[in-house]
Design an enzyme around this catalytic site. Structure first.
Site, mmCIF file in Angstrom:
data_model
loop_
_atom_site.group_PDB
_atom_site.id
_atom_site.type_symbol
_atom_site.label_atom_id
_atom_site.label_comp_id
_atom_site.label_asym_id
_atom_site.label_seq_id
_atom_site.Cartn_x
_atom_site.Cartn_y
_atom_site.Cartn_z
ATOM 1 N NE ARG A 27 -4.655 -0.960 0.237
ATOM 2 C CZ ARG A 27 -5.041 -1.843 -0.635
ATOM 3 N NH1 ARG A 27 -3.326 -2.252 -1.379
ATOM 4 N NH2 ARG A 27 -6.058 -2.353 -0.387
ATOM 5 C CG HIS A 66 -2.891 0.004 -6.858
ATOM 6 N ND1 HIS A 66 -3.067 0.656 -6.047
ATOM 7 C CD2 HIS A 66 -2.954 -1.303 -6.464
ATOM 8 C CE1 HIS A 66 -3.629 -0.062 -4.998
ATOM 9 N NE2 HIS A 66 -3.758 -1.615 -5.158
#
Lengths: 321, 321
Positions: A236, A284
């Site tokens: 993350r 991502h």
């Protein structure tokens, strides 16, 4: 009595998160259960027993008084944990072989790219220079994986198979064949000190926020054939201090970085990461979730739950993942 | 009687082929055997029983009347087979785990780069576009490996471990667990027809020269999630028709190519490969040979040979590899 309705709350905006595509898959696997794709006008919120969500809006889940289970359609649940409006019902995260395999593809690809000097080789190609450099073997490189859940362990084995030395660090002690395991804050420095390529697959919790910072980077092994150590973050964005990464790339504390996640996503156009010569950036997409696999996984869990069985991969609110 | 002298004939010109580095390693592992690094004035050519060579000059090996074994310090022996001046003594090629592992690193890296759309992702980064695309899993891609010797089989297993579907094609029939094996010219079309990513690790012989041509590329599978098929050649430049590769990249018969070898090396600066947007180019460094490992391998074989044992990995002149 009708089967509980399943509501899909999917806000992605990218090709892979087309709500229509997810609705179609869930319709296929849910039999005669009603599947709602929100927003939808013609339904009673009290009928909704299950929600399958991707980036729901804050408070959106509070509108279902009879919700029994929430399924998060990805692996990371940090955003849901941070939303006080989310009902206190079991929250399930996906853990399917497909997602795990995709993450291992990403980790192996990026470890090999740095190990095999791809940044140098692509620059040589652009400059039309035929200039092979000394290349060390995988056995000379130690990859350290932060996070030894399903994803970390699978990636560790894939790297071992290619001949890398692999170690791992996790919150609690683990024993994994062929992998040198470290745990807890007391062993973090020892783990970092023997790591040439640092791969971060940690969940984002109050304990792990900002863990990828200058202090950590400065402790990595500098005596490998690679020279300066390398960072790969596919966990993350909140795990990383982005100013520290940039400064450490520029002063040589880090040799290069592969980053799939960022504090702000999509990454703003003004970010220096885009054009940094030592950064390999991905949007991502390290481990996309596949509607086919995930919809079956959710349907299977609901069936078992309604038959009185337990749920799998329920998030522990105390741990935060 | 003195032990037979070992002569090193090494002409590389790149960092990895420093003759001094090789001489030092061979001195360490050869005990009291004399090791000559040619050119060297003070020796009798009749004392030389063994030669360890890398790109010897044509005719250079003819100057040793008592030569017993030639060791080629790489895997490919096509240049030695084509030189009529090479004495008719056993020719041994290297087959050590280190070289095999390096080739698998290269193959896995380049298969993953194309599978994970690295050309697209790097272009997106340069253009500062956050634009994830649909990504298929490894299980949706079939990798076909031409050449099922030590290198091909090792690479096949590494790709299987990551979830790819893997098939192989070789001159003679093989049976390899988990790998769909094709053989001979009669099965070449069937092999190509089910291949999305074609990896070539063949030796260069009169039978395989130019085997990577438009006819072969046109037979590859066009119905994969990848779209157009991909070529990866880490064998020899002589295996490929370079004009065909360029034309097929431009008309869409091929989607992309990773090339480690070329008809002329170093690749001339005028070659269109350097700047082709669909080409990932490496300077013949897919699998470097490591002086440590190779010198031990040669010393071990000489000891066994002098003790009356057999040599390993002797080239069959009829096959040419």
């Amino acid at each position: 009595m009708n089967k509980g309705t399943l509501a899909l709350l999917i806000h992605g905006g990218t090709e892979n998160w087309s709500p229509q595509r997810w609705k179609q898959r869930f319709d296929e696997v849910c039999g005669d259960r009603r599947v709602l794709q929100l927003p939808d006008a013609g339904f009673d919120p009290a009928d909704v027993h299950y929600a399958a969500v991707w980036k729901p809006r804050p408070g959106e889940l509070a509108g279902f008084p009879n919700l029994r289970v929430i399924f998060n359609l990805g692996a990371g649940v940090d955003a849901l944990m941070a939303d006080p409006g989310v009902p206190k019902v079991p929250l399930v995260r996906v853990a399917v072989g497909d997602l795990t395999g995709r993450m291992s593809e990403y980790v192996v690809l990026h470890v090999l790219m740095h190990h095999r000097q791809e940044l140098y080789l692509r620059a040589s190609q652009r400059e039309k220079r035929w200039a092979p450099k000394f290349q060390w073997p995988a056995s000379a490189v130690s990859v350290g994986i932060m996070g030894l859940g399903t994803l970390g362990v699978n990636a560790a084995h894939a790297l071992r198979h290619l001949g890398f030395r692999v170690s791992g660090w996790s919150r609690n002690p683990k024993e994994i064949d062929g992998i040198k395991c470290f745990h807890g804050s007391a062993q973090l420095d020892a783990f970092l000190g023997q790591t040439d390529i640092l791969v971060c697959l940690l969940p984002l919790t109050p304990d792990t926020r900002d863990i990828l910072n200058r202090g950590s980077f400065a402790k990595l092994n500098r005596n490998s054939p690679m020279g300066a150590p390398v960072l790969i973050n596919a966990g993350r964005g909140g795990l990383q201090n982005e100013a520290d990464i940039l400064a450490c790339l520029d002063d040589g504390t880090l040799g290069a970085a592969s980053l799939d996640v960022f504090v702000q996503e999509p990454l703003p156009g003004a970010s220096p990461f885009w054009s940094h010569p030592k950064v390999v950036l991905t949007p991502h997409n390290a481990a996309d979730t596949d509607p086919d696999e995930i919809s079956k996984y959710v349907a299977r869990q609901i069936e078992r739950f309604e038959a009185g069985g337990g749920l799998e991969n329920v998030v522990d609110p105390a741990r935060g993942y």
